[in-house]
Design a protein around this motif. Structure first.
Motif, PDB file in Angstrom:
ATOM      1  N   GLU A 100       0.819  -1.218   0.000  1.00 49.85           N
ATOM      2  CA  GLU A 100       0.000   0.000   0.000  1.00 49.85           C
ATOM      3  C   GLU A 100       0.855   1.271   0.000  1.00 49.85           C
ATOM      4  N   GLU A 101       2.066   1.188   0.524  1.00 50.69           N
ATOM      5  CA  GLU A 101       2.922   2.368   0.603  1.00 50.69           C
ATOM      6  C   GLU A 101       3.967   2.409  -0.508  1.00 50.69           C
ATOM      7  N   CYS A 102       4.133   1.303  -1.207  1.00 51.97           N
ATOM      8  CA  CYS A 102       5.223   1.193  -2.178  1.00 51.97           C
ATOM      9  C   CYS A 102       5.114   2.247  -3.281  1.00 51.97           C
ATOM     10  N   GLY A 103       3.923   2.436  -3.826  1.00 51.38           N
ATOM     11  CA  GLY A 103       3.731   3.437  -4.884  1.00 51.38           C
ATOM     12  C   GLY A 103       4.053   4.836  -4.392  1.00 51.38           C
ATOM     13  N   ARG A 104       3.642   5.134  -3.176  1.00 52.98           N
ATOM     14  CA  ARG A 104       3.927   6.458  -2.585  1.00 52.98           C
ATOM     15  C   ARG A 104       5.436   6.647  -2.416  1.00 52.98           C
ATOM     16  N   PHE A 105       6.103   5.595  -1.971  1.00 56.58           N
ATOM     17  CA  PHE A 105       7.556   5.666  -1.793  1.00 56.58           C
ATOM     18  C   PHE A 105       8.259   5.861  -3.131  1.00 56.58           C
ATOM     19  N   GLN A 106       7.719   5.237  -4.196  1.00 57.56           N
ATOM     20  CA  GLN A 106       8.328   5.413  -5.515  1.00 57.56           C
ATOM     21  C   GLN A 106       8.310   6.884  -5.922  1.00 57.56           C
ATOM     22  N   GLU A 107       7.171   7.535  -5.698  1.00 57.04           N
ATOM     23  CA  GLU A 107       7.054   8.962  -6.032  1.00 57.04           C
ATOM     24  C   GLU A 107       8.023   9.794  -5.206  1.00 57.04           C
ATOM     25  N   GLN A 108       8.173   9.461  -3.937  1.00 57.49           N
ATOM     26  CA  GLN A 108       9.070  10.213  -3.066  1.00 57.49           C
ATOM     27  C   GLN A 108      10.524  10.005  -3.466  1.00 57.49           C
ATOM     28  N   MET A 109      10.870   8.793  -3.869  1.00 54.82           N
ATOM     29  CA  MET A 109      12.252   8.517  -4.272  1.00 54.82           C
ATOM     30  C   MET A 109      12.615   9.228  -5.579  1.00 54.82           C
ATOM     31  N   ARG A 110      11.634   9.475  -6.447  1.00 52.76           N
ATOM     32  CA  ARG A 110      11.912  10.177  -7.705  1.00 52.76           C
ATOM     33  C   ARG A 110      12.388  11.606  -7.448  1.00 52.76           C
ATOM     34  N   LYS A 111      12.064  12.146  -6.287  1.00 51.40           N
ATOM     35  CA  LYS A 111      12.455  13.526  -5.962  1.00 51.40           C
ATOM     36  C   LYS A 111      13.853  13.614  -5.362  1.00 51.40           C
ATOM     37  N   ALA A 112      14.506  12.469  -5.180  1.00 48.60           N
ATOM     38  CA  ALA A 112      15.815  12.454  -4.529  1.00 48.60           C
ATOM     39  C   ALA A 112      16.833  13.378  -5.199  1.00 48.60           C
ATOM     40  N   PRO A 113      16.936  13.387  -6.544  1.00 45.26           N
ATOM     41  CA  PRO A 113      17.923  14.292  -7.167  1.00 45.26           C
ATOM     42  C   PRO A 113      17.653  15.757  -6.843  1.00 45.26           C
ATOM     43  N   LEU A 114      16.380  16.163  -6.816  1.00 41.35           N
ATOM     44  CA  LEU A 114      16.034  17.541  -6.486  1.00 41.35           C
ATOM     45  C   LEU A 114      16.395  17.865  -5.046  1.00 41.35           C
ATOM     46  N   ILE A 115      16.067  16.956  -4.145  1.00 44.39           N
ATOM     47  CA  ILE A 115      16.267  17.211  -2.720  1.00 44.39           C
ATOM     48  C   ILE A 115      17.745  17.256  -2.353  1.00 44.39           C
ATOM     49  N   SER A 116      18.556  16.482  -3.035  1.00 47.15           N
ATOM     50  CA  SER A 116      19.985  16.453  -2.739  1.00 47.15           C
ATOM     51  C   SER A 116      20.776  17.463  -3.562  1.00 47.15           C
ATOM     52  N   ASP A 117      20.072  18.342  -4.276  1.00 47.56           N
ATOM     53  CA  ASP A 117      20.740  19.341  -5.122  1.00 47.56           C
ATOM     54  C   ASP A 117      21.014  20.608  -4.308  1.00 47.56           C
ATOM     55  N   PHE A 118      22.264  20.807  -3.939  1.00 52.58           N
ATOM     56  CA  PHE A 118      22.684  21.993  -3.193  1.00 52.58           C
ATOM     57  C   PHE A 118      23.779  22.712  -3.978  1.00 52.58           C
ATOM     58  N   PRO A 119      23.921  24.018  -3.784  1.00 51.49           N
ATOM     59  CA  PRO A 119      24.945  24.762  -4.528  1.00 51.49           C
ATOM     60  C   PRO A 119      26.339  24.656  -3.924  1.00 51.49           C
ATOM     61  N   PHE A 120      26.453  24.022  -2.754  1.00 51.57           N
ATOM     62  CA  PHE A 120      27.709  24.043  -2.020  1.00 51.57           C
ATOM     63  C   PHE A 120      28.766  23.140  -2.656  1.00 51.57           C
ATOM     64  N   THR A 121      29.998  23.576  -2.582  1.00 46.83           N
ATOM     65  CA  THR A 121      31.088  22.775  -3.125  1.00 46.83           C
ATOM     66  C   THR A 121      31.422  21.589  -2.225  1.00 46.83           C
ATOM     67  N   PHE A 122      30.885  21.589  -0.996  1.00 43.70           N
ATOM     68  CA  PHE A 122      31.169  20.482  -0.081  1.00 43.70           C
ATOM     69  C   PHE A 122      30.097  19.393  -0.098  1.00 43.70           C
ATOM     70  N   SER A 123      29.083  19.524  -0.937  1.00 42.65           N
ATOM     71  CA  SER A 123      27.968  18.567  -0.952  1.00 42.65           C
ATOM     72  C   SER A 123      28.435  17.146  -1.252  1.00 42.65           C
ATOM     73  N   ASP A 124      29.349  16.997  -2.207  1.00 36.92           N
ATOM     74  CA  ASP A 124      29.842  15.662  -2.542  1.00 36.92           C
ATOM     75  C   ASP A 124      30.626  15.063  -1.379  1.00 36.92           C
ATOM     76  N   GLN A 125      31.362  15.912  -0.645  1.00 35.01           N
ATOM     77  CA  GLN A 125      32.099  15.421   0.518  1.00 35.01           C
ATOM     78  C   GLN A 125      31.158  14.802   1.540  1.00 35.01           C
ATOM     79  N   LEU A 126      30.020  15.448   1.766  1.00 37.73           N
ATOM     80  CA  LEU A 126      29.049  14.947   2.727  1.00 37.73           C
ATOM     81  C   LEU A 126      28.509  13.593   2.308  1.00 37.73           C
ATOM     82  N   LEU A 160      14.217   4.434   6.724  1.00 41.26           N
ATOM     83  CA  LEU A 160      13.929   4.212   5.319  1.00 41.26           C
ATOM     84  C   LEU A 160      15.067   4.775   4.475  1.00 41.26           C
ATOM     85  N   ASN A 161      15.133   4.355   3.214  1.00 42.43           N
ATOM     86  CA  ASN A 161      16.154   4.860   2.303  1.00 42.43           C
ATOM     87  C   ASN A 161      15.715   6.127   1.591  1.00 42.43           C
ATOM     88  N   LEU A 162      14.649   6.748   2.048  1.00 41.43           N
ATOM     89  CA  LEU A 162      14.144   7.977   1.452  1.00 41.43           C
ATOM     90  C   LEU A 162      15.136   9.114   1.686  1.00 41.43           C
TER      91      LEU A 162
END
Length: 368
Positions: A45-71, A355-357
């Motif tokens: 019942e939650e799997c489809g919802r999680f799929q939608e949330q995981m698709r946003k991962a690139p947006l959510i992890s997009d920061f302008p900082f030069t140290f983001s990859d280090q983290l 979760l891996n979200l």
């Protein structure tokens, strides 16, 4: 990370970390194929919802900082170590190591950074329009993108963004020169309270009073009032931020407004009458609230509903925000404000999540 099927039947999990993920959403992990099959009845019942949330991962992890990859690759402790900040002053609360150390008030330690890397003095120009991103903030404060201050400044910037969201919908009751904020459920930020002085730069000329209310406030600090008239200072001995630095003095020309924080131990609905005896809040902010996880939120939500005061909440991941919105909707009897990605979320990913979200402090923002 634990096996998502742990505890739902008598068969124990296989030893070691769960390495098998759901092939559809990738958000949950399992110790074995048998446990994955067993858990599907709950997960489907939650799997489809999680799929939608995981698709946003690139947006959510997009920061302008030069140290983001280090983290992403080093982890929180290693990153802070590389910056010379590991277990130093107010930075020590950003990794799990601090739980092994005695609690100490580091309010006089400042940024532990040179002046070029931190906002320790007045901004050079006033804001003309509301800021909408970390990049805009760093440009305004003339900070290089390798400065790690966003790791701590997500607290006051989230308050600032919450205020701007409320103003975009309707004027605050005391909009202008006085602003009373009730800040619910503070935990880590109690030990990083110095960074809230940045609100004086973000809201110049405004007299700001913040009530920190929550059970995590130490009993020894219950009722404590802090007056801020200087920004958190840098590590440069000859910087102008050092002149007459006194965090508890009310007399200073550094701030054109005033900033006061008061700490209250207890649950908001129990303390509300006492706190509002003289002044009602203009806005309520509850960071990383975990509304669906704690039953004590229900009477607080009922109270806020009756107050008619704008309230803004955040949470670490979208699923927590989604479950919180269901709780808020059941209290309001209508659909609450939509969930948004907070542009001023902390850039340091949360480690050891259930979760891996995608998961960051103050990551998702919503309200009632």
């Amino acid at each position: 990370m634990e096996c998502a099927a742990k505890g739902i039947e008598s068969t124990p999990c296989e030893p070691g970390p769960p390495t098998r993920r759901c092939g559809l959403c990738g958000a949950v992990s399992y110790c074995s194929t048998s446990h994955q099959r067993l858990h599907w009845e709950y997960h489907k019942e939650e799997c489809g919802r999680f799929q939608e949330q995981m698709r946003k991962a690139p947006l959510i992890s997009d920061f302008p900082f030069t140290f983001s990859d280090q983290l992403s690759f080093q982890g929180n402790c290693a990153f802070l170590e590389s910056m010379g900040l590991h277990l130093r002053g107010i930075w020590k609360y950003e990794c799990s190591c601090h739980f092994k150390l005695p609690s100490v008030d580091h309010s006089s330690d400042g940024w532990c950074l040179p002046s070029l890397l931190c906002p320790c003095t007045d901004p050079e120009i006033h804001l003309k329009n509301p800021m909408k991103s970390w990049k805009e903030y760093y440009e305004w404060r003339r900070l290089p993108l390798h400065s790690p201050v966003a790791v701590l400044l997500h607290w006051p910037l989230t308050v600032y963004h919450s205020i701007q969201l409320c103003l975009s919908r309707s004027p605050l009751s005391e909009a202008g020169k006085n602003l009373h904020i009730h800040y619910l459920g503070p935990e880590r930020e109690i030990s990083q309270i110095l960074v809230f002085s940045e609100l004086a730069a973000l809201l110049p000329g405004v007299s700001i009073h913040i009530e920190f209310v929550g059970p995590a406030v130490p009993l020894s600090r219950d009722g404590e009032t802090r007056y801020f008239n200087k920004y958190a200072h840098c590590s440069d001995a000859d910087c102008s931020c050092k002149s007459s630095y006194d965090n508890n003095s009310q007399n200073s020309s550094s701030f054109k407004g005033t900033l006061t924080l008061e700490l209250r131990k207890g649950l908001y609905h129990d303390l509300y009458s006492e706190i509002t005896r003289d002044t009602k809040p203009d806005i309520i902010v509850a960071p990383n609230a975990g509304i669906a996880a704690y039953s004590t939120w229900l009477p607080t939500l009922e109270l806020i509903k009756g107050m008619g005061v704008p309230a803004v909440f955040t949470d670490y991941c979208e699923e927590a925000a989604y479950l919180a919105s269901l709780c808020i909707g059941s209290v309001l009897g209508r659909t609450p404000e939509p969930i948004q990605v907070n542009p001023f979320r902390q850039p340091m990913p949360v480690e050891e999540t259930a979760l891996n979200l995608p998961c960051y402090s103050n990551c998702f923002i919503f309200g009632m």
